[in-house]
Design a protein around this motif. Structure first.
Motif, short mmCIF file in Angstrom:
data_model
loop_
_atom_site.label_atom_id
_atom_site.label_comp_id
_atom_site.label_asym_id
_atom_site.label_seq_id
_atom_site.Cartn_x
_atom_site.Cartn_y
_atom_site.Cartn_z
N PRO A 188 38.91 -50.85 23.16
CA PRO A 188 39.49 -49.88 22.22
C PRO A 188 40.09 -50.74 21.01
CG PRO A 188 39.87 -49.03 24.27
CD PRO A 188 39.24 -50.39 24.54
N PRO A 189 40.07 -50.43 19.92
CA PRO A 189 39.63 -49.01 19.36
C PRO A 189 38.28 -49.02 19.03
CG PRO A 189 40.67 -50.35 17.34
CD PRO A 189 40.80 -51.14 18.84
N ASP B 151 30.05 -48.87 23.24
CA ASP B 151 31.38 -48.27 24.13
C ASP B 151 31.67 -49.21 25.42
OD1 ASP B 151 31.87 -46.20 22.05
OD2 ASP B 151 30.73 -44.57 23.34
N ASN C 181 36.18 -58.66 21.06
CA ASN C 181 35.58 -57.66 20.25
C ASN C 181 34.77 -58.35 19.03
OD1 ASN C 181 36.19 -55.32 21.42
ND2 ASN C 181 38.03 -54.91 20.45
N LYS D 142 35.06 -48.50 24.48
CA LYS D 142 35.67 -47.69 25.52
C LYS D 142 35.81 -48.73 26.92
CE LYS D 142 34.49 -43.13 24.01
NZ LYS D 142 33.74 -41.74 24.47
#
Length: 283
Positions: free
Chosen positions: A124-125, A119, A155, A128
């Motif tokens: 996202p997704p 997180d 990511n 967080k």
């Protein structure tokens, strides 16, 4: 003047080595007020810097300088945060904002612990993490695409790692290994020795047995397994047993080199005194 030098997140080398379980060597440092040694480690070919914010007084401000030095030499930085923060996402973000490619969570004992780091590191997704113009995305200046492109790249290439330091952590490996975004698990022999009641005896048979059991389970799951290498013998022993992420320690390398030098000096001087004594006896 080239102003488009890319952050290490743009380079998939570390991510690919971890995902393919190739030999990957990092160096742990708590020398947070010195950047020269970081650049030297990069020039020597180490794969990543392990900036230690747990076993040192380092904070985001000092670690940011280490990150800049590492980036200058093409070496990504992973930061081991301290344990027990109530807001792991907020705490981790300080180091990610400074330019770390990933976060290492100490004392992991559950899948929930891993998810907290996912997180914190991923946008996202997937996670967080909060989004803004920061060092890792070059404040959206220069080449690198749109902010959306850079988020996607982050990511894909950012690193999530945890440290197993207790029998509870080893017992929870089955659940921990189910977390999809986990890149590597480091098994820490020093804290494990304390948990087993043989404090500091990292080569004690009970510690070796636990580390070997953990390593086998991690490898069977197809995840990179990390271990401490204080000596060349440590490196070869654990590589032979399938560990592929090996971490040396800057302090140990400094002490080993300084100690070896001093031993040589003392030996030479003692031999010199012995020769002088023998010459005096002959007079």
């Amino acid at each position: 003047r080239d102003t488009n030098l890319q952050h290490s997140l743009h380079d998939r080398t570390l991510k690919q080595k971890l995902r393919r379980r190739l030999p990957t060597v990092g160096v742990v440092t708590g020398f947070h007020n010195d950047t020269d040694h970081v650049e030297a480690m990069g020039l020597l070919g180490y794969d990543f810097l392990w900036a230690d914010a747990e076993h040192s007084s380092a904070g985001p401000g000092s670690v940011s300088k280490l990150i800049l030095a590492a980036e200058r030499r093409g070496m990504p930085t992973l930061v081991r945060i301290g344990y027990g923060y109530q807001n792991i996402i907020g705490h981790s973000q300080k180091y990610l904002v400074a330019g770390a490619q990933g976060i290492i969570l100490p004392q992991c004992e559950s899948a929930q612990d891993v998810q907290k780091i996912v997180d914190a590191v991923k946008f996202p997704p997937i996670g967080k993490r909060g989004l803004a113009g920061e060092r890792w995305n070059a404040w959206c200046l220069g080449e690198g695409g749109t902010l959306a492109d850079r988020v996607n790249e982050s990511n894909q290439n950012s690193i999530v790692a945890v440290v197993i330091e207790s029998c509870n952590g080893i017992d929870a490996l089955d659940e921990i290994l189910k977390v999809k975004e986990l890149d590597f698990i480091f098994v820490a022999p020093t804290d494990l020795s304390a948990d087993l009641g043989v404090h500091g005896q990292i080569r004690h048979p009970s510690v070796i047995q636990k580390v070997e059991e953990a390593g086998e389970k991690i490898r069977q799951a197809g995840i990179s397994a990390g271990m401490l290498a204080l000596t060349p013998q440590d490196y070869s022993y654990w590589r032979d047993r399938g560990y592929n992420v090996m971490s040396t320690v800057a302090m140990n390398m400094f002490v080993d080199g300084a100690q070896a030098m001093m031993k040589s000096i003392v030996k030479y001087e003692l031999q010199g005194m012995k020769r002088l004594k023998q010459m005096a006896l002959k007079v």
